[in-house]
Design an enzyme around this catalytic site. Structure first.
Site, mmCIF file in Angstrom:
data_model
loop_
_atom_site.group_PDB
_atom_site.id
_atom_site.type_symbol
_atom_site.label_atom_id
_atom_site.label_comp_id
_atom_site.label_asym_id
_atom_site.label_seq_id
_atom_site.Cartn_x
_atom_site.Cartn_y
_atom_site.Cartn_z
ATOM 1 N N PRO A 45 0.815 -1.221 0.000
ATOM 2 C CG PRO A 45 -0.694 -1.519 1.730
ATOM 3 C CD PRO A 45 0.593 -2.038 1.199
ATOM 4 C CG ASP A 194 49.731 13.720 -11.738
ATOM 5 O OD1 ASP A 194 48.683 14.315 -11.956
ATOM 6 O OD2 ASP A 194 50.627 13.572 -12.582
ATOM 7 C CE LYS A 216 52.779 17.654 -16.121
ATOM 8 N NZ LYS A 216 51.729 18.056 -17.077
#
Length: 403
Positions: A45, A194, A216
């Site tokens: 329901p 990285d 870097k």
């Protein structure tokens, strides 16, 4: 029913499955049933908003009523998960008459089937049964999946095809890499990493994995992007599976698309695994929401790679100055005074709140709260250095206590 269960995989694709009940148990069970390709009807329901969303999306059918005898007609599998024990008993009895396997969520021993604690890894589904001790089966399942994802347990899988996976490692915390990223990292032959990636994960790699340092350092040593592209292609052509482990998200100022273009041009298969960007994660862990209801209706992420007025700049600083929402500056520490001046010149109040987060999500995270007027001096005085995220706007002045 005996607790000595027989573990089996069911092919439910295209077959009718009936779930009686639409509460939180159904909400938890339905996604995996949907993924199996089953034709699912939920009889209840009321249902939770999430289950209603599944019905609205056409993933399931919702019969908005109470269960009635006969609802299992044509079913191959049933789940009784209402909060009414009498209904669950009746569903189980109908299932028994129709020879339909039925899970009783309220009383596992009373059903004709039990649901294992399950998880997925690299195309495998791992299921664990512990004689009805659900907490134990869930704990073992989780440990197995995590061990497989981390490469601690060898799944003896066939070698990964040669190619490149561009993996966003997240903002720095090793637990913030995606599940898929962690899984592919565990299968790598070569990792091109990285400086800003989750470096702690490198120690988990198998001894045979070659790690290439592609760091870097701002205004210092750095591997040229062209060299990185060449390394990815070279190792992939040598038959290796290469993971390019990048910080944050590869496509948010990570030059990831350049690497995709290079691999594609060279005929090297490349897969992209997005990551959590530090533009949003670093402020979040420092208690700064980049959006907040009634405070900011827009968020703009801006590269600080070049100064305002530089011929290479693609940023409309006049438009940013007129904004009232949130500006997130990345790579902006060196030129923060120029950026602050530009924003004030074009309309931002000098007392606009600013938050600066250095090394967000890592053990050495630092942050400060300041204003556009004072941000350059405060960064200098507190010796803030890259990597750092700068958040400009009213959200930077919020606090958890609402002050």
């Amino acid at each position: 029913m005996s607790e000595e269960h027989y573990l089996v995989g069911l092919d439910l694709a295209g077959r009718r499955v009936v779930v009686v009940g639409g509460g939180q148990v159904a909400q938890r069970r339905l996604p995996r049933l949907i993924a199996s390709g089953a034709v699912i009807e939920v009889v209840s329901p009321q249902v939770t908003p999430a289950v209603e969303g599944m019905a609205s999306a056409g993933e399931i059918t919702w019969a908005e009523r109470r269960w009635a005898d006969g609802d299992l007609d044509g079913a191959w599998y049933a789940v009784a998960c209402t909060d009414d024990a009498a209904v669950n008993v009746a569903v189980g009895e109908e299932a028994e008459r129709r020879r339909v396997f039925c899970v009783r969520a309220d009383d596992g021993s009373a059903g004709s089937a039990v649901t294992p604690a399950s998880g997925d890894h690299d195309g495998m589904t791992i299921g664990v049964l512990a004689g009805g001790v659900h907490r134990r089966s869930a704990a073992v399942r989780t440990a197995l999946v995590e061990a497989l994802q981390a490469g601690v347990v060898d799944d003896v899988a066939a070698p990964v095809a040669a190619g490149v996976a561009l993996v966003g490692g997240g903002p720095g915390d090793p637990e913030l890499i995606t599940v898929r990223g962690r899984r592919l990292l565990a299968r790598a032959d070569v990792v091109v990493a990285d400086r800003l990636g989750p470096r702690d994960l490198l120690d988990d790699l198998a001894p045979h994995v070659e790690v290439v340092d592609a760091s870097k350092i701002p205004y210092g040593r750095a591997m040229a992007q062209q060299k990185i592209n060449e390394l990815l292609i070279e190792h992939a052509r040598a038959g290796k599976f290469v993971v390019r482990l990048k910080g944050g998200d590869p496509f948010v100022y990570g030059r990831g698309y350049e690497e995709v273009q290079a691999c594609t041009a060279a005929g090297v298969p490349v897969t992209v695994v997005p990551g959590i960007t530090s533009a949003f994660a670093a402020p979040a862990v420092a208690g700064v929401p980049v959006s907040h209801r009634g405070v900011a209706h827009e968020i703009v992420v801006v590269s600080g790679h070049v100064a305002p007025g530089d011929p290479r700049s693609l940023t409309d600083w006049a438009a940013l100055g007129r904004m009232r929402g949130t500006i997130v500056l990345m790579m902006a520490v060196e030129r923060i005074g120029l950026f602050a001046d530009a924003l004030v010149t074009h309309g931002r109040p000098a007392d606009t709140p600013v938050a600066v987060i250095q090394d967000g999500t890592t053990r050495i995270q630092r942050s400060l709260r300041t204003t556009l007027r004072d941000v350059a001096a405060d960064i200098r005085d507190q010796e803030i250095s890259p990597p750092a995220i700068v958040v400009v706007g009213p959200v930077a002045g919020l606090s958890p206590d609402g002050s």
